[in-house]
Design an enzyme around this catalytic site. Structure first.
Site: not given
Ligand SMILES: NC(=O)c1ccc[n+]([C@@H]2O[C@H](COP(=O)([O-])OP(=O)(O)OC[C@H]3O[C@@H](n4cnc5c(N)ncnc54)[C@H](O)[C@@H]3O)[C@@H](O)[C@H]2O)c1
Length: 444
Positions: A11, A35, A86, A151, A153, A263, A266, A331
């Protein structure tokens, strides 16, 4: 405007690069020094179509840079976005807000002049209040407004989604913050996406409600698919038949192996926890999460059924590992519990994914990684399509069949036509459709 993006993941990096492309000056910050070093060398740490070009052009034009420390960038910023992870908190499923709170503390120490602190991470209702409390505790005099800007997306189409959003949700009751947010997103006004201004708590809840609704839609059609298999109906036609109703809509009605990703799993669980804590349980979402959990291992039993019941000692080829196409994100990918269940049933598993294999290796150490779909199918007793990458949609079926020990295909994404597969000599089963064996001429 000057923007600082805290957290340079799926994100943060996409949002940062897009804001830079709108003409703002953006510094993307991350605590992961590897990174940031990679980004400074011009390497993109994630797979997202279009992102390398967008990042490099904005770096070259001097609008996008990277840092490990946030102090200088925050002091200079008009808006500081929190886009850290998160994840589910180990043990209880609540959202783990430790990264958000740590970022808030660091931001507080560095603030200089009026600054809008924007939570872009998906966070439970009330997190904005807590971020504000942390900032005021650290810097009581700070001139700051804390805003929620969730967000929406999707990985794999993230740039398009960011630049052409269905809506932009801004949760704030602060007039100055509203002006800053309007200015940040002004380049999008040409496309006229609705800017939805709400209070902060409402904005936080909108994000969870949206994800829970979409997860419900997927789970609904998955259960209808199971019923289709029992009663001899076709879920693709049912989905089309209901999706053409404008009140329902055709999106997110593709039956499959169950939702996964970074997403939905969780966020549904975190929402359930928030609801329970507030004595307003969300029973529908609770059922959705439970049904979806069961489904992934059930897919292994479907594979076993396609081979007559037992897969002990058999070789199973799995095409697609990432939770969806066009991302390297593993994930909560459905492939993980599916493959583990296949192994529990005694099968040997061979896999191929166009981009996800480096991420998959530590998660799935006991499988054979192959160079392409045909190498994966070599000697397999069954081929299972788990992720609908474009390149799996038009495989050379004759070549595939020739390389397999048995021509058995289990298509968990319904990307092939049962009659085509039968014509090519495969025993084929999809999701919520009659198995190809039953499609034989004269089979009724
Ligand atoms: N991935 C998606 O498709 C998506 C879509 C919408 C919303 N979201 C939400 O956005 C948030 C971020 O998700 P993501 O997928 O980008 O996560 P991610 O894990 O890819 O990235 C998070 C980054 O934050 C960094 N970080 C953690 N603590 C930090 C700190 N104190 N300072 C600086 N950097 C720090 C991590 O090193 C990591 O690089 C989550 O809340 C997620 O739910 C994700």
């Amino acid at each position: 405007m000057r923007v600082t993006m805290i957290g340079t993941g799926y994100v943060g990096l996409v949002s940062g690069a897009c804001f830079a492309d709108f003409g703002h000056h953006v510094t993307c910050v991350d605590t992961d020094a590897g990174k940031i070093a990679a980004l400074m060398r011009g390497e993109i740490p994630i797979y997202e179509p279009g992102l390398p070009g967008l990042v490099s052009s904005n770096v070259q034009e001097g609008r996008l840079d990277f840092a490990t420390g946030l102090a200088a960038a925050v002091a200079a910023a008009d808006a500081v976005f929190i886009a850290v992870g998160t994840p589910s908190r180990r043990g209880d499923g609540h959202a783990d807000l430790s990264y958000v709170h740590a970022a808030a503390r660091e931001i507080a120490a560095a603030l200089d002049g009026f600054t809008v602190v924007v939570t872009k991470s998906t966070v439970p209702v009330g997190t904005g209040d807590e971020v504000e409390r942390i900032i005021r505790e650290t810097r009581p005099q700070a001139d700051v407004a804390v805003v929620s800007n969730p967000e929406f997306l999707r990985e794999g189409a993230a740039i398009r989604d960011f630049k052409h959003p269905d809506r932009i949700v801004v949760g704030t009751e602060d007039a100055r913050a509203r002006e800053v947010m309007a200015e940040l997103y002004r380049p999008l006004y040409l496309n006229a996406p609705p800017m939805l201004y709400t209070d902060r708590r409402t904005a936080e809840l909108i994000k969870y409600a949206a994800n829970a609704f979409l997860a419900t839609k997927i789970t609904f059609i998955n259960e209808i698919a199971d019923l289709c298999e029992k009663v001899g109906a076709d879920v693709q036609d049912v989905a089309r038949g209901i999706g053409l109703d404008n009140r329902i809509g055709s999106k997110f009605l593709h039956a499959g192996p169950g939702y996964g990703g970074s997403c939905f799993p969780k966020d549904t669980v975190a929402l359930i926890k928030t609801a329970q804590d507030n004595e307003a349980p969300l029973r529908i979402v609770e059922a959705v999460a439970a049904v979806n959990d069961q489904r992934k291992r059930a897919m292994a039993r479907k594979v076993a059924a396609a081979l007559g019941g037992s897969i002990r000692g058999r070789s199973i080829a799995v095409l697609g590992l990432t939770f969806k196409p066009n991302t390297d994100d593993m994930r909560e990918a459905p492939s993980i519990p599916l493959i583990t269940a296949l192994q529990d049933l005694g099968a040997r598993v061979r896999v191929y994914d166009p981009v996800g294999m480096p991420q998959a290796r530590p998660l799935l150490p006991d499988v054979t990684y192959c160079d392409n779909a045909y190498a994966c199918a070599e000697g397999a007793d069954a081929l299972v399509i788990v992720t609908e990458w474009e390149q799996f949609r038009a495989l050379d079926l004759a070549r595939l069949k020739a390389s397999m020990a048995q021509p058995v295909v289990v298509d968990l994404r319904n990307i092939y036509r049962p009659d085509d597969m039968l014509r090519h000599g495969f025993a084929y089963s999809g999701i919520g459709r009659a198995a190809a064996r039953d499609w034989a001429p004269g089979a009724g």
